[in-house]
Design a protein around this motif. Structure first.
Motif, PDB file in Angstrom:
ATOM      1  N   THR A   1      -2.598   3.116  -2.486  1.00 47.01           N
ATOM      2  CA  THR A   1      -1.498   3.548  -3.353  1.00 47.01           C
ATOM      3  C   THR A   1      -1.929   3.414  -4.810  1.00 47.01           C
ATOM      4  OG1 THR A   1      -0.645   1.326  -3.101  1.00 47.01           O
ATOM      5  CG2 THR A   1       0.400   3.026  -1.778  1.00 47.01           C
ATOM      6  N   SER A   2      -2.770   2.429  -5.077  1.00 43.92           N
ATOM      7  CA  SER A   2      -3.365   2.295  -6.407  1.00 43.92           C
ATOM      8  C   SER A   2      -4.732   1.644  -6.218  1.00 43.92           C
ATOM      9  CB  SER A   2      -2.476   1.417  -7.286  1.00 43.92           C
ATOM     10  OG  SER A   2      -3.252   0.921  -8.367  1.00 43.92           O
ATOM     11  N   HIS A   3      -5.733   2.177  -6.912  1.00 43.10           N
ATOM     12  CA  HIS A   3      -7.086   1.644  -6.737  1.00 43.10           C
ATOM     13  C   HIS A   3      -7.421   0.564  -7.745  1.00 43.10           C
ATOM     14  CE1 HIS A   3      -7.285   5.406  -4.505  1.00 43.10           C
ATOM     15  NE2 HIS A   3      -8.225   4.827  -3.793  1.00 43.10           N
ATOM     16  N   GLY A   4      -6.454   0.211  -8.571  1.00 49.41           N
ATOM     17  CA  GLY A   4      -6.756  -0.903  -9.455  1.00 49.41           C
ATOM     18  C   GLY A   4      -5.957  -0.912 -10.730  1.00 49.41           C
ATOM     19  N   ARG A   5      -6.189  -1.965 -11.465  1.00 52.71           N
ATOM     20  CA  ARG A   5      -5.598  -2.177 -12.782  1.00 52.71           C
ATOM     21  C   ARG A   5      -6.590  -3.066 -13.511  1.00 52.71           C
ATOM     22  NH1 ARG A   5      -3.862  -7.423 -12.152  1.00 52.71           N
ATOM     23  NH2 ARG A   5      -3.102  -8.016 -10.101  1.00 52.71           N
ATOM     24  N   PRO A   6      -6.416  -3.258 -14.827  1.00 52.56           N
ATOM     25  CA  PRO A   6      -7.392  -4.088 -15.521  1.00 52.56           C
ATOM     26  C   PRO A   6      -7.564  -5.437 -14.817  1.00 52.56           C
ATOM     27  CG  PRO A   6      -6.028  -2.953 -17.106  1.00 52.56           C
ATOM     28  CD  PRO A   6      -5.452  -2.642 -15.751  1.00 52.56           C
ATOM     29  N   GLY A   7      -8.798  -5.755 -14.479  1.00 51.87           N
ATOM     30  CA  GLY A   7      -9.083  -7.025 -13.810  1.00 51.87           C
ATOM     31  C   GLY A   7      -9.260  -6.915 -12.312  1.00 51.87           C
ATOM     32  N   LEU A   8      -8.818  -5.815 -11.702  1.00 52.00           N
ATOM     33  CA  LEU A   8      -8.913  -5.690 -10.240  1.00 52.00           C
ATOM     34  C   LEU A   8      -9.169  -4.243  -9.837  1.00 52.00           C
ATOM     35  CD1 LEU A   8      -8.391  -6.465  -7.216  1.00 52.00           C
ATOM     36  CD2 LEU A   8      -5.966  -6.043  -7.657  1.00 52.00           C
ATOM     37  N   LEU A   9     -10.236  -4.019  -9.077  1.00 53.11           N
ATOM     38  CA  LEU A   9     -10.493  -2.672  -8.554  1.00 53.11           C
ATOM     39  C   LEU A   9     -10.759  -2.753  -7.059  1.00 53.11           C
ATOM     40  CD1 LEU A   9     -12.992  -1.166 -11.199  1.00 53.11           C
ATOM     41  CD2 LEU A   9     -10.511  -0.864 -11.109  1.00 53.11           C
ATOM     42  N   LEU A  10     -10.306  -1.729  -6.335  1.00 51.44           N
ATOM     43  CA  LEU A  10     -10.645  -1.593  -4.915  1.00 51.44           C
ATOM     44  C   LEU A  10     -11.806  -0.606  -4.840  1.00 51.44           C
ATOM     45  CD1 LEU A  10      -7.067  -1.087  -3.406  1.00 51.44           C
ATOM     46  CD2 LEU A  10      -8.164  -3.193  -4.212  1.00 51.44           C
TER      47      LEU A  10
ATOM     48  N   ALA B   1     -14.485  -5.256  -2.433  1.00 50.66           N
ATOM     49  CA  ALA B   1     -15.380  -4.319  -1.746  1.00 50.66           C
ATOM     50  C   ALA B   1     -15.539  -4.783  -0.303  1.00 50.66           C
ATOM     51  CB  ALA B   1     -16.726  -4.263  -2.465  1.00 50.66           C
ATOM     52  N   SER B   2     -14.441  -5.304   0.247  1.00 50.48           N
ATOM     53  CA  SER B   2     -14.524  -5.905   1.585  1.00 50.48           C
ATOM     54  C   SER B   2     -14.234  -4.903   2.691  1.00 50.48           C
ATOM     55  CB  SER B   2     -13.569  -7.095   1.679  1.00 50.48           C
ATOM     56  OG  SER B   2     -12.242  -6.671   1.479  1.00 50.48           O
ATOM     57  N   GLY B   3     -14.309  -3.612   2.381  1.00 53.42           N
ATOM     58  CA  GLY B   3     -14.171  -2.589   3.412  1.00 53.42           C
ATOM     59  C   GLY B   3     -12.798  -2.604   4.051  1.00 53.42           C
ATOM     60  N   ARG B   4     -12.766  -2.306   5.337  1.00 53.96           N
ATOM     61  CA  ARG B   4     -11.495  -2.227   6.062  1.00 53.96           C
ATOM     62  C   ARG B   4     -10.728  -3.547   5.998  1.00 53.96           C
ATOM     63  NH1 ARG B   4      -9.428   1.291   9.983  1.00 53.96           N
ATOM     64  NH2 ARG B   4     -11.181   2.629   9.463  1.00 53.96           N
ATOM     65  N   ALA B   5     -11.449  -4.672   5.893  1.00 58.18           N
ATOM     66  CA  ALA B   5     -10.775  -5.974   5.827  1.00 58.18           C
ATOM     67  C   ALA B   5      -9.794  -5.996   4.653  1.00 58.18           C
ATOM     68  CB  ALA B   5     -11.809  -7.088   5.681  1.00 58.18           C
ATOM     69  N   GLY B   6     -10.167  -5.380   3.546  1.00 60.46           N
ATOM     70  CA  GLY B   6      -9.264  -5.229   2.396  1.00 60.46           C
ATOM     71  C   GLY B   6      -8.643  -6.539   1.940  1.00 60.46           C
TER      72      GLY B   6
ATOM     73  N   ARG C   1      -2.854  -6.078   0.476  1.00 61.02           N
ATOM     74  CA  ARG C   1      -1.557  -6.585  -0.011  1.00 61.02           C
ATOM     75  C   ARG C   1      -0.738  -5.465  -0.618  1.00 61.02           C
ATOM     76  NH1 ARG C   1      -4.279 -11.290  -2.627  1.00 61.02           N
ATOM     77  NH2 ARG C   1      -5.119 -12.274  -0.790  1.00 61.02           N
ATOM     78  N   GLY C   2      -0.329  -4.554   0.218  1.00 56.90           N
ATOM     79  CA  GLY C   2       0.572  -3.496  -0.233  1.00 56.90           C
ATOM     80  C   GLY C   2      -0.100  -2.436  -1.073  1.00 56.90           C
ATOM     81  N   ARG C   3      -1.438  -2.464  -1.156  1.00 49.59           N
ATOM     82  CA  ARG C   3      -2.103  -1.476  -2.002  1.00 49.59           C
ATOM     83  C   ARG C   3      -2.677  -0.323  -1.187  1.00 49.59           C
ATOM     84  NH1 ARG C   3      -3.768  -6.567  -4.300  1.00 49.59           N
ATOM     85  NH2 ARG C   3      -2.682  -6.845  -6.267  1.00 49.59           N
ATOM     86  N   ARG C   4      -2.482  -0.368   0.140  1.00 52.01           N
ATOM     87  CA  ARG C   4      -3.067   0.671   0.993  1.00 52.01           C
ATOM     88  C   ARG C   4      -2.038   1.227   1.952  1.00 52.01           C
ATOM     89  NH1 ARG C   4      -8.780  -1.670   3.016  1.00 52.01           N
ATOM     90  NH2 ARG C   4      -7.673  -1.951   4.954  1.00 52.01           N
ATOM     91  N   THR C   5      -2.188   2.514   2.301  1.00 54.84           N
ATOM     92  CA  THR C   5      -1.321   3.077   3.341  1.00 54.84           C
ATOM     93  C   THR C   5      -2.174   3.818   4.353  1.00 54.84           C
ATOM     94  OG1 THR C   5      -1.042   5.036   1.978  1.00 54.84           O
ATOM     95  CG2 THR C   5       0.776   3.463   1.976  1.00 54.84           C
TER      96      THR C   5
ATOM     97  N   ASP D   1     -14.747   1.382   0.871  1.00 52.90           N
ATOM     98  CA  ASP D   1     -13.773   1.414   1.969  1.00 52.90           C
ATOM     99  C   ASP D   1     -12.598   0.468   1.757  1.00 52.90           C
ATOM    100  OD1 ASP D   1     -15.332   3.254   3.226  1.00 52.90           O
ATOM    101  OD2 ASP D   1     -15.483   2.167   5.125  1.00 52.90           O
ATOM    102  N   ALA D   2     -12.689  -0.443   0.836  1.00 49.67           N
ATOM    103  CA  ALA D   2     -11.524  -1.294   0.566  1.00 49.67           C
ATOM    104  C   ALA D   2     -10.371  -0.417   0.081  1.00 49.67           C
ATOM    105  CB  ALA D   2     -11.859  -2.353  -0.479  1.00 49.67           C
ATOM    106  N   GLY D   3     -10.701   0.672  -0.624  1.00 51.73           N
ATOM    107  CA  GLY D   3      -9.659   1.562  -1.146  1.00 51.73           C
ATOM    108  C   GLY D   3      -9.269   2.656  -0.177  1.00 51.73           C
ATOM    109  N   SER D   4     -10.257   3.271   0.463  1.00 57.68           N
ATOM    110  CA  SER D   4      -9.912   4.360   1.377  1.00 57.68           C
ATOM    111  C   SER D   4     -11.015   4.553   2.402  1.00 57.68           C
ATOM    112  CB  SER D   4      -9.695   5.667   0.602  1.00 57.68           C
ATOM    113  OG  SER D   4     -10.899   6.096   0.017  1.00 57.68           O
ATOM    114  N   PHE D   5     -10.621   5.105   3.527  1.00 57.52           N
ATOM    115  CA  PHE D   5     -11.577   5.358   4.613  1.00 57.52           C
ATOM    116  C   PHE D   5     -11.431   6.807   5.037  1.00 57.52           C
ATOM    117  CE2 PHE D   5     -12.873   5.492   9.068  1.00 57.52           C
ATOM    118  CZ  PHE D   5     -14.118   4.880   8.996  1.00 57.52           C
ATOM    119  N   ILE D   6     -12.564   7.541   5.001  1.00 58.47           N
ATOM    120  CA  ILE D   6     -12.523   8.958   5.376  1.00 58.47           C
ATOM    121  C   ILE D   6     -13.064   9.137   6.788  1.00 58.47           C
ATOM    122  CG2 ILE D   6     -12.635   9.894   3.040  1.00 58.47           C
ATOM    123  CD1 ILE D   6     -15.696  10.224   3.484  1.00 58.47           C
TER     124      ILE D   6
END
Ligand SMILES: Cc1cc2nc3c(=O)[nH]c(=O)nc-3n(C[C@H](O)[C@H](O)[C@H](O)COP(=O)(O)OP(=O)(O)OC[C@H]3O[C@@H](n4cnc5c(N)ncnc54)[C@H](O)[C@@H]3O)c2cc1C
Length: 561
Positions: free
Chosen positions: A319-328, A200-205, A210-214, A331-336
């Motif tokens: 590109t993916s917001h998570g899998r078991p054990g890890l969620l974005l 949940a680290s926002g834009r810092a991500g 690590r390849g999970r955002r575009t 803003d860590a996942g997306s910024f509108i």
């Protein structure tokens, strides 16, 4: 390598000034240079971990991290919220609309925000695309909030702490590693272990980058942010309102942070806005606000408090917001687009769902996968829906400004938000609307209610002296993850050729129950009574809508039709 030395080296590379440095590079050269990342340690490399294993480690103490931490701690989970030592300096401010109150209440933060002494948000004053001034006011007593970033974080930290989460402020997190039994996360002072980690680290991500955002290609946005106070004797008009004004190659926005001070921002595109670069940040800010005639004029009788800062505000999605054990989360996942003023609200919605998904995964291994699938789908939909909702605003601005700043934004929003029902471009003044808690499948089902098949079904039902209904031959259902109370469960949904996503509830009417009992009565009033006797009762108009829907969607067939 000696452990302390490696950690210290990383800490200086990932400094808090990184974002601002990149923003300045973008302003000067139109590019940001090399991206700096929190280090991902190879599995097993983080030696001598803290022995205690938390259920959940949350990285980032903004609205999303705190709301998720509080929601999980209240469900009895052992949560550590690891964030930076202090809230960021007092410079950025945010408007939170009154429609966020429901979510704030749901994550247990409403009372804290009401008590935090924030400036009440009374609504918006808008000058958009050359249209006359528009006053959008929230009614009493349901005000929103104008929040200084630091005050907002402090209030949210209190919410997380009071709910029972451990607030660790020795961040930033500088290393993370995945282990067979969960995660290890390190600050320069300590290491933490947890079964799940929420970024949940926002834009810092911290993990998201690590390849999970575009990033959305072709559009870059920078916020030039200044603090402004009027000269003595001048009271700022519209003291409780957000002011918004579009201009030829940017837009401006002003949020009160106290009865006299405002955070005033110009949103620019470093590649397209004609910027007075030679005048430095303060000069650029003034030049941009001079382009926003109405808002700019209000700033003439006052002064800048401190320096203007540049803050990155470009859009991105995951590109993916998570899998078991890890969620974005948030803003860590997306910024509108900040134009919507829904960033905090979106972060809270994301945190609310992330907490339910994490709770489900911690309690039931088998449901972790479907729960994460639902989370990923929902977060993508939310992003695309907000993008679709921005289309009407951008269309208006592009129509009058004839500038690449607006043209590229409009094209990108149309592309990102394509195929979202209920967010079609509108004519006239765009209505402020937003996605709620409902999934895209639910919203598609809502949209299906307006289809001609449903209207025809209603006309037919109305015209018949008796309705002989039966489930369509071969009617089938699929089991899909859904939010049921405070966890994710597999829910049976009816599907048909006309509604391949399936539907289970329409206006709170359970379509499965309806299709089961439909053959038992040939009079609609009897069917309505029978339905209500079998479970939670619904009002007649909702029942009739659902009945027409079931026929229109092909779940039920009329023997006489
Ligand atoms: C210019 C601008 C204007 C905006 N205006 C509005 C507005 O008016 N209304 C609105 O609703 N939204 C607005 N937003 C959006 C809003 O700020 C965000 O959507 C919202 O704050 C997201 O919350 P979050 O908790 O997901 O992330 P953030 O609020 O970004 O929180 C992230 C947290 O993670 C911490 N962190 C970062 N890196 C690390 C690390 N390595 N280790 C530990 N912790 C770390 C940060 O210190 C912070 O506490 C605006 C954004 C911008 C850029």
């Amino acid at each position: 390598m000696e452990r302390g030395a490696r950690v210290a080296g990383l800490q200086s590379r990932g400094s808090a000034r990184d974002g601002r440095r990149r923003a300045l590079l973008l302003l000067r050269h139109g590019r940001t240079g090399r991206r700096r990342r929190v280090r991902a340690a190879p599995a097993g490399e983080l030696s001598r971990p803290h022995r205690h294993v938390y259920d959940v480690l949350i990285v980032g103490g903004g609205p999303a991290g705190c709301a998720a931490a509080a929601s999980l701690a209240r469900r009895g989970h052992d949560v550590a919220l690891i964030t930076r030592p202090a809230p960021p300096a007092k410079w950025l401010a945010e408007s939170i609309p009154n429609s966020a109150r429901k979510l704030l209440e749901r994550v247990g933060a409403l009372d804290a925000l009401d008590a935090a002494g924030l400036v009440p948000n009374e609504g918006n004053t808008v000058w958009w695309a050359g249209e006359p001034r528009r006053d959008e006011r929230f009614g009493e007593p349901e005000r929103g909030f104008h929040a200084d970033r630091a005050a907002l974080e402090t209030a949210f930290h209190g919410v997380a702490r009071e709910a029972g989460a451990r607030l660790v402020t020795d961040g930033p997190v500088i290393e993370t590693a995945v282990e067979p039994d969960g995660w290890r996360v390190a600050t320069s002072a300590a290491r933490y272990r947890g079964r799940w980690v929420l970024d949940a680290s926002g834009r810092a991500g911290v993990l998201a980058r690590r390849g999970r955002r575009t990033r959305e290609r072709g559009i870059a946005t920078l916020a030039l942010v200044g603090r402004w106070t009027p000269d003595r004797g001048h009271a700022p008009p519209d003291p409780g309102c957000t002011l918004i004004e579009s201009y030829r190659d940017g837009w401006a926005w002003s949020v009160p942070t106290s009865p006299r001070t405002r955070c005033v921002t110009a949103m620019v595109d470093p590649r397209r806005t004609h910027l007075a670069r030679e005048q430095g940040l303060d000069g650029m800010w003034r030049a941009e606000l001079a382009k926003a005639a109405r808002l700019g004029r209000r700033l003439e009788e006052g002064r800048l408090e401190g320096p203007v800062r540049a803050c990155p505000a470009s859009l991105y999605g995951a590109t993916s917001h998570g899998r078991p054990g890890l969620l974005l989360v948030g803003d860590a996942g997306s910024f509108i687009d900040p134009l919507s003023s829904y960033g905090v609200k979106k972060a809270l919605a994301s945190a609310w769902l992330a907490a339910i998904v994490t709770h489900t995964g911690l309690e039931d291994d088998a449901m972790a996968g479907p729960a994460c699938e639902l989370y990923d789908d929902r977060e993508r939909e939310v992003y695309r829906t907000y993008r679709a909702l921005s289309v009407p605003f951008l269309e208006q601005a592009a129509a009058v400004n004839d500038h690449a700043f607006w043209d590229v934004r409009l094209a990108a929003a149309r592309k990102a938000g394509a195929d979202i029902p209920g967010a079609a471009p509108v004519t006239g003044t765009p209505a402020v609307s937003e996605p709620g808690d409902r999934s895209l499948a639910e919203r598609r089902a809502d949209a299906f209610l307006a289809r001609p098949e449903v209207r025809t079904a209603w006309e037919t039902i109305r015209s018949l002296p008796a309705v002989r209904l039966h489930p369509a031959p071969g009617l089938s259902s699929v089991r899909r993850p859904a939010v049921v109370d405070d966890r994710i469960a597999l829910e049976a949904r009816l599907i048909s050729d006309r509604l391949p996503d399936g539907a289970r509830y329409v206006r709170n009417v359970d379509l499965r129950r309806l299709t089961e009992i439909a053959p038992d009565s040939d009079q609609v009033p009897d069917l309505f009574e029978a339905y209500n006797r079998r479970g939670t009762a619904v009002p007649l108009p909702d029942f009739l809508a659902a009945l027409s829907f079931a026929v229109g969607a092909g779940f039920l067939e009329l023997a006489d039709s």
